[in-house]
Motif scaffolding. Structure first.
Motif, PDB file in Angstrom:
ATOM      1  N   ARG A 133       0.802  -1.222   0.000  1.00  0.00           N
ATOM      2  CA  ARG A 133       0.000   0.000   0.000  1.00  0.00           C
ATOM      3  C   ARG A 133       0.837   1.275   0.000  1.00  0.00           C
ATOM      4  O   ARG A 133       0.459   2.290  -0.556  1.00  0.00           O
ATOM      5  N   LYS A 134       1.958   1.226   0.712  1.00  0.00           N
ATOM      6  CA  LYS A 134       2.690   2.465   0.963  1.00  0.00           C
ATOM      7  C   LYS A 134       4.180   2.162   0.840  1.00  0.00           C
ATOM      8  O   LYS A 134       4.672   1.243   1.495  1.00  0.00           O
ATOM      9  N   VAL A 135       4.852   2.892  -0.009  1.00  0.00           N
ATOM     10  CA  VAL A 135       6.290   2.650  -0.156  1.00  0.00           C
ATOM     11  C   VAL A 135       7.054   3.957   0.021  1.00  0.00           C
ATOM     12  O   VAL A 135       6.756   4.956  -0.636  1.00  0.00           O
ATOM     13  N   GLN A 136       7.985   3.935   0.919  1.00  0.00           N
ATOM     14  CA  GLN A 136       8.836   5.112   1.110  1.00  0.00           C
ATOM     15  C   GLN A 136      10.000   5.010   0.123  1.00  0.00           C
ATOM     16  O   GLN A 136      10.748   4.041   0.147  1.00  0.00           O
ATOM     17  N   VAL A 137      10.102   5.994  -0.759  1.00  0.00           N
ATOM     18  CA  VAL A 137      11.147   5.943  -1.780  1.00  0.00           C
ATOM     19  C   VAL A 137      12.179   7.042  -1.500  1.00  0.00           C
ATOM     20  O   VAL A 137      11.821   8.209  -1.355  1.00  0.00           O
ATOM     21  N   ASP A 138      13.425   6.658  -1.374  1.00  0.00           N
ATOM     22  CA  ASP A 138      14.515   7.631  -1.227  1.00  0.00           C
ATOM     23  C   ASP A 138      15.397   7.529  -2.465  1.00  0.00           C
ATOM     24  O   ASP A 138      15.782   6.435  -2.849  1.00  0.00           O
ATOM     25  N   VAL A 139      15.676   8.661  -3.087  1.00  0.00           N
ATOM     26  CA  VAL A 139      16.508   8.619  -4.296  1.00  0.00           C
ATOM     27  C   VAL A 139      17.684   9.580  -4.169  1.00  0.00           C
ATOM     28  O   VAL A 139      17.527  10.722  -3.742  1.00  0.00           O
TER      29      VAL A 139
END
Lengths: 160, 421
Positions: A133-139
């Motif tokens: 449902r929820k994905v924390q994306v760090d780029v």
């Protein structure tokens, strides 16, 4: 203002302590010019529906299918700008099995024909794994550092 | 063409009211655009307070807390980290450079930061801007300090001024002054529009020298004070720092490095990617942005109301004009067309003026806003979002024009021609 800060601290703190939250994953991506790496940490439940050790044939099959799907569909889940002509390749897949919980950790290598910084990345996680449902994306892409919480198909992050 | 001529002539005839209407629309539009630009600038200024730093490492707490006390001079660290751990991590091959950061003391309400020369070499903000000096240079001697631009300006310090550092951050006079060990101003930094301006910088050893004779957290008694002259850099050993900044050799290695530091066995540490934490924090504050936007839309609405009032009142005065137009053969829908065209023209003029007004303001006030508020006005003159706003405003103005137009249409032909008794 203070309330918000306080709330954010709590949210971050929970994430920082490696809280295992079903339905919530984390993706870290780093790019040096045309080369890059994607790291994915997802609760096993969000990928194949259970977190006990896959002992029965049926469970093993489910797990294998899910992991195969992750490998095959990764470039549909994380869509890099088509003009960069990127290729995402599986490097390491690991299932970190604990007593009642399991976490899938995957690493992918990325190689493109043009630098990724400056482009846009869109995410379609639920299309492939609806339970995610929820994905924390760090780029991190050259000088750009960005983050995004992906909750819907098509959420995108500009790397400018 | 006839429409344009007629509309312009009619508007010219009521030049005062027309000008006021255009100005009110222009002001609303420029406010809307300025809020949008200020929002962009605030985000840019905020997320670019630090750049080119791959990781910030501190004692294990929350990422937000770590970034607030290191980059924004806000709040305090829960723990310090030992200098050994710092030295240990510094040796990891993937690391290119580090900047140690030691906090805890203050000078008349400003933070005192203990660091080393690498701070001047590697600290970047807003892309590739570096810390630069407006006067003097780096701290060389143990008792040298470098002041942020605002510290020097507010406290009226010059090169060579003597600075007494207080224990703990305090407003005004310190609780416990290190007055036995005054420092000398060796350099003053250029204004950066970031929290860098509001701190005093000294060497790690200088920070250590302040407390060298302290025992169990209390100031030494007169007989135990080690005189300032007896202290030199090599006699002092740094025991702990509050945090450190890390530049990695490559971005790909950053992720691995972060994991390595976060799972460091000797001491519980936390490594964060500053830009990532800043953009998370910014997303958390995005409701402020929403509030600002609502306010500016309300202003646009008020502008439209002013236009509606101006057009409707003018309509009363223009009954005769309308009637004559009808009498010479204009159809009622042509009257509607004319009035809608007029309001569209007014809105378009207002938008154009508003856009130029906001650009002019940005061009004139840019340096002042940057140095005073730390708002970083960069980016394109127009974003697609702003264009959409302008189109919405134009459509809104046209629709508003329909209201008096339809009223005019319903007025009977004889209404304007018959003499009222």
């Amino acid at each position: 203002m203070f309330k918000v800060l306080l709330l954010s601290t709590m949210v971050f703190a929970a994430r920082e302590h490696g809280a295992h939250l079903h339905g919530a994953g984390k993706i870290s991506m780093a790019f040096d010019g045309k080369r890059g790496k994607i790291e994915l940490h997802v609760p096993a439940e969000s990928l194949y529906g259970f977190e006990h050790e896959a002992k029965s044939k049926k469970d093993r099959q489910k797990k294998e299918q899910a992991l195969l799907k992750l490998e095959e569909k990764i470039s549909e889940m994380i869509v890099l700008d088509p003009s960069l002509k990127c290729e995402i390749k599986k490097e390491i897949f690991e299932v970190n099995q604990q007593k009642n919980h399991a976490e899938v950790e995957a690493e992918f290598g990325v190689s493109c024909e043009a630098p990724v910084a400056g482009s846009e990345i869109s995410f379609h996680m639920q299309k492939v794994f609806p339970r995610l449902r929820k994905v924390q994306v760090d780029v991190v892409a050259d000088g750009v550092q960005k983050s995004l919480q992906v909750t819907n198909n098509g959420d995108s992050l500009g790397l400018k | 063409m006839v429409f344009l001529k007629l509309a312009i002539k009619s508007l010219k005839n009521r030049i005062f009211a027309t000008t006021l209407t255009v100005i009110s629309i222009a002001l609303s539009v420029s406010l809307l655009l300025s809020v949008e630009r200020a929002k962009r600038a605030a985000e840019e200024g905020f997320t670019q307070t630090i750049s080119k730093t791959d990781l910030i490492v501190g004692a294990r707490s929350g990422p937000l807390q770590l970034i607030l006390y290191t980059v924004f001079n806000m709040g305090n660290a829960t723990h310090n980290i030992s200098y050994e751990s710092y030295e240990d991590i510094k040796k990891i091959p993937a690391i290119e450079w580090t900047i140690p950061y030691s906090l805890g003391d203050g000078h008349r309400g400003f933070r005192v930061v203990g660091t080393n020369q690498d701070f001047f070499k590697y600290y970047h903000y807003r892309g590739d801007r570096k810390v630069e000096f407006s006067q003097g240079g780096e701290f060389r001697d143990l008792w040298d300090v470098v002041l942020g631009a605002e510290v020097a300006r507010k406290l009226g310090y010059k090169l060579g001024s003597r600075v007494v550092v207080a224990h703990g951050v305090t407003k005004g006079e310190g609780i416990q002054e290190h007055d036995d060990k005054p420092f000398v101003v060796a350099g003053i930094l250029e204004p950066t529009g970031t929290p860098l301006d509001r701190a005093v910088y000294m060497s790690l050893e200088g920070m250590e020298a302040l407390h060298v004779d302290w025992q169990e957290g209390a100031a030494p008694t007169a007989d135990k004070i080690i005189p300032r002259e007896q202290l030199t850099k090599d006699k002092l050993k740094v025991h702990s720092i509050t945090a450190f900044f890390v530049g990695a050799k490559s971005r790909i290695e950053t992720l691995k490095l972060q994991r390595e530091i976060n799972t460091y066995k000797e001491e519980p540490l936390l490594a964060i990617i500053p830009g990532v934490t800043l953009s998370e924090l910014w997303q958390g504050l995005s409701f402020v942005e929403g509030v600002l936007r609502i306010i500016s839309w309300m202003v646009v609405l008020v502008g439209f109301m002013a236009m509606l009032i101006a057009l409707t009142t003018a309509l009363n005065e223009r009954r005769r004009e309308m009637a004559i137009l009808r009498a010479v053969g204009a159809k009622s829908r042509q009257i509607v067309g004319l009035l809608v065209f007029e309001s569209t023209l007014l809105t378009a003029l207002g938008i154009a003026l508003g856009v130029f007004l906001s650009w002019g303001l940005v061009a004139v006030l840019k340096p002042w806003i940057e140095s005073e508020f730390g708002l970083y006005l960069v980016g394109p003159w127009f974003t697609s979002r702003e264009l959409i706003y302008l189109v919405i405003t134009l459509i809104g103005g046209t629709v508003i024009g329909l209201i008096p137009a339809l009223r005019a249409q319903s007025l009977a032909l004889k209404d304007g021609l018959s003499v009222k008794l």
